[in-house]
Design a protein around this motif. Structure first.
Motif, PDB file in Angstrom:
ATOM      1  N   ALA A 215       0.841  -1.204   0.000  1.00 50.93           N
ATOM      2  CA  ALA A 215       0.000   0.000   0.000  1.00 50.93           C
ATOM      3  C   ALA A 215       0.869   1.245   0.000  1.00 50.93           C
ATOM      4  N   ALA A 216       0.453   2.231  -0.773  1.00 52.65           N
ATOM      5  CA  ALA A 216       1.224   3.459  -0.894  1.00 52.65           C
ATOM      6  C   ALA A 216       0.298   4.659  -0.797  1.00 52.65           C
ATOM      7  N   ALA A 217       0.853   5.792  -0.413  1.00 52.99           N
ATOM      8  CA  ALA A 217       0.120   7.052  -0.361  1.00 52.99           C
ATOM      9  C   ALA A 217       1.102   8.161  -0.694  1.00 52.99           C
ATOM     10  N   MET A 218       0.577   9.245  -1.261  1.00 52.21           N
ATOM     11  CA  MET A 218       1.436  10.361  -1.620  1.00 52.21           C
ATOM     12  C   MET A 218       0.632  11.650  -1.576  1.00 52.21           C
ATOM     13  N   ARG A 219       1.298  12.721  -1.159  1.00 52.42           N
ATOM     14  CA  ARG A 219       0.635  14.032  -1.163  1.00 52.42           C
ATOM     15  C   ARG A 219       0.172  14.368  -2.567  1.00 52.42           C
ATOM     16  N   SER A 220      -1.038  14.861  -2.677  1.00 59.68           N
ATOM     17  CA  SER A 220      -1.624  15.151  -3.985  1.00 59.68           C
ATOM     18  C   SER A 220      -0.860  16.231  -4.744  1.00 59.68           C
ATOM     19  N   ASP A 221      -0.415  17.274  -4.058  1.00 59.46           N
ATOM     20  CA  ASP A 221       0.278  18.350  -4.774  1.00 59.46           C
ATOM     21  C   ASP A 221       1.597  17.865  -5.369  1.00 59.46           C
TER      22      ASP A 221
ATOM     23  N   LEU B  43       2.340  14.722  -6.317  1.00 59.45           N
ATOM     24  CA  LEU B  43       2.057  13.811  -7.417  1.00 59.45           C
ATOM     25  C   LEU B  43       1.535  14.558  -8.641  1.00 59.45           C
ATOM     26  N   GLU B  44       0.633  15.487  -8.438  1.00 56.26           N
ATOM     27  CA  GLU B  44       0.071  16.248  -9.553  1.00 56.26           C
ATOM     28  C   GLU B  44       1.141  17.093 -10.250  1.00 56.26           C
ATOM     29  N   ASP B  45       2.004  17.756  -9.482  1.00 50.18           N
ATOM     30  CA  ASP B  45       3.085  18.551 -10.073  1.00 50.18           C
ATOM     31  C   ASP B  45       4.042  17.674 -10.873  1.00 50.18           C
TER      32      ASP B  45
ATOM     33  N   ALA C  17      -4.127  10.674 -23.396  1.00 47.13           N
ATOM     34  CA  ALA C  17      -2.737  10.309 -23.706  1.00 47.13           C
ATOM     35  C   ALA C  17      -2.334   8.982 -23.068  1.00 47.13           C
ATOM     36  N   GLY C  18      -3.238   8.403 -22.267  1.00 42.71           N
ATOM     37  CA  GLY C  18      -2.916   7.130 -21.613  1.00 42.71           C
ATOM     38  C   GLY C  18      -1.934   7.273 -20.468  1.00 42.71           C
ATOM     39  N   THR C  19      -1.915   8.423 -19.834  1.00 47.43           N
ATOM     40  CA  THR C  19      -0.984   8.686 -18.747  1.00 47.43           C
ATOM     41  C   THR C  19      -1.250   7.741 -17.578  1.00 47.43           C
ATOM     42  N   ARG C  20      -0.216   7.087 -17.107  1.00 52.65           N
ATOM     43  CA  ARG C  20      -0.309   6.180 -15.960  1.00 52.65           C
ATOM     44  C   ARG C  20       0.826   6.496 -15.006  1.00 52.65           C
ATOM     45  N   VAL C  21       0.562   6.368 -13.711  1.00 51.55           N
ATOM     46  CA  VAL C  21       1.569   6.628 -12.692  1.00 51.55           C
ATOM     47  C   VAL C  21       1.626   5.420 -11.770  1.00 51.55           C
ATOM     48  N   ILE C  22       2.822   4.949 -11.489  1.00 51.39           N
ATOM     49  CA  ILE C  22       3.010   3.859 -10.538  1.00 51.39           C
ATOM     50  C   ILE C  22       3.633   4.455  -9.287  1.00 51.39           C
TER      51      ILE C  22
ATOM     52  N   LEU D  14       9.776  16.273   3.014  1.00 51.60           N
ATOM     53  CA  LEU D  14       9.316  17.541   2.485  1.00 51.60           C
ATOM     54  C   LEU D  14       9.963  17.908   1.158  1.00 51.60           C
ATOM     55  N   VAL D  15      10.917  17.109   0.684  1.00 50.42           N
ATOM     56  CA  VAL D  15      11.617  17.438  -0.546  1.00 50.42           C
ATOM     57  C   VAL D  15      10.878  16.975  -1.791  1.00 50.42           C
ATOM     58  N   GLY D  16       9.799  16.274  -1.652  1.00 47.75           N
ATOM     59  CA  GLY D  16       9.025  15.813  -2.795  1.00 47.75           C
ATOM     60  C   GLY D  16       9.114  14.316  -2.964  1.00 47.75           C
ATOM     61  N   PRO D  17       8.524  13.801  -4.050  1.00 47.13           N
ATOM     62  CA  PRO D  17       8.479  12.362  -4.236  1.00 47.13           C
ATOM     63  C   PRO D  17       9.852  11.769  -4.519  1.00 47.13           C
ATOM     64  N   ASP D  18      10.045  10.548  -4.061  1.00 46.45           N
ATOM     65  CA  ASP D  18      11.273   9.807  -4.324  1.00 46.45           C
ATOM     66  C   ASP D  18      11.139   9.147  -5.688  1.00 46.45           C
ATOM     67  N   THR D  19      11.902   9.610  -6.670  1.00 44.94           N
ATOM     68  CA  THR D  19      11.794   9.077  -8.022  1.00 44.94           C
ATOM     69  C   THR D  19      12.917   8.113  -8.342  1.00 44.94           C
ATOM     70  N   SER D  20      13.751   7.780  -7.368  1.00 43.56           N
ATOM     71  CA  SER D  20      14.902   6.932  -7.643  1.00 43.56           C
ATOM     72  C   SER D  20      14.505   5.510  -8.033  1.00 43.56           C
TER      73      SER D  20
END
Length: 90
Positions: free
Chosen positions: A28-34, A36-38, A62-67, A80-86
């Motif tokens: 299970a995962a959760a992320m701040r909406s702002d 993820l949207e940005d 466009a078929g945009t999908r986010v995992i 507070l630095v934002g999403p971890d994209t590593s």
């Protein structure tokens, strides 16, 4: 994932829908909406060259999908630095 309001903040969270359906999600995962949207809008604009407003309809067409997967945890300042994209899949 579904959007959950976070009172009294101006943003909410996108959270795993499994628990709301009575299911148990092993990751299970959760992320701040702002965040993820940005992130989604910046990646969409970079891929398409669109500079103006982007609608939900544009993203869906466009078929945009986010995992979203678990990344950093805890309540420290590193969140507070934002999403971890590593660990993001290409």
């Amino acid at each position: 994932m579904y959007y959950r309001v976070r009172k009294p903040y101006p943003y909410g969270d996108y959270v795993c829908a499994a628990p709301a359906s009575g299911l148990r999600c092993p990751a299970a995962a959760a992320m701040r909406s702002d965040w993820l949207e940005d992130y989604v809008l910046s990646r969409y604009r970079a891929a398409t060259g669109v500079c103006g407003p982007v609608s939900r309809t544009d993203l869906l067409a466009a078929g945009t999908r986010v995992i979203v997967s678990k990344g950093r945890c805890g309540g420290g300042a590193e969140r507070l630095v934002g999403p971890d994209t590593s660990r993001r899949r290409s």
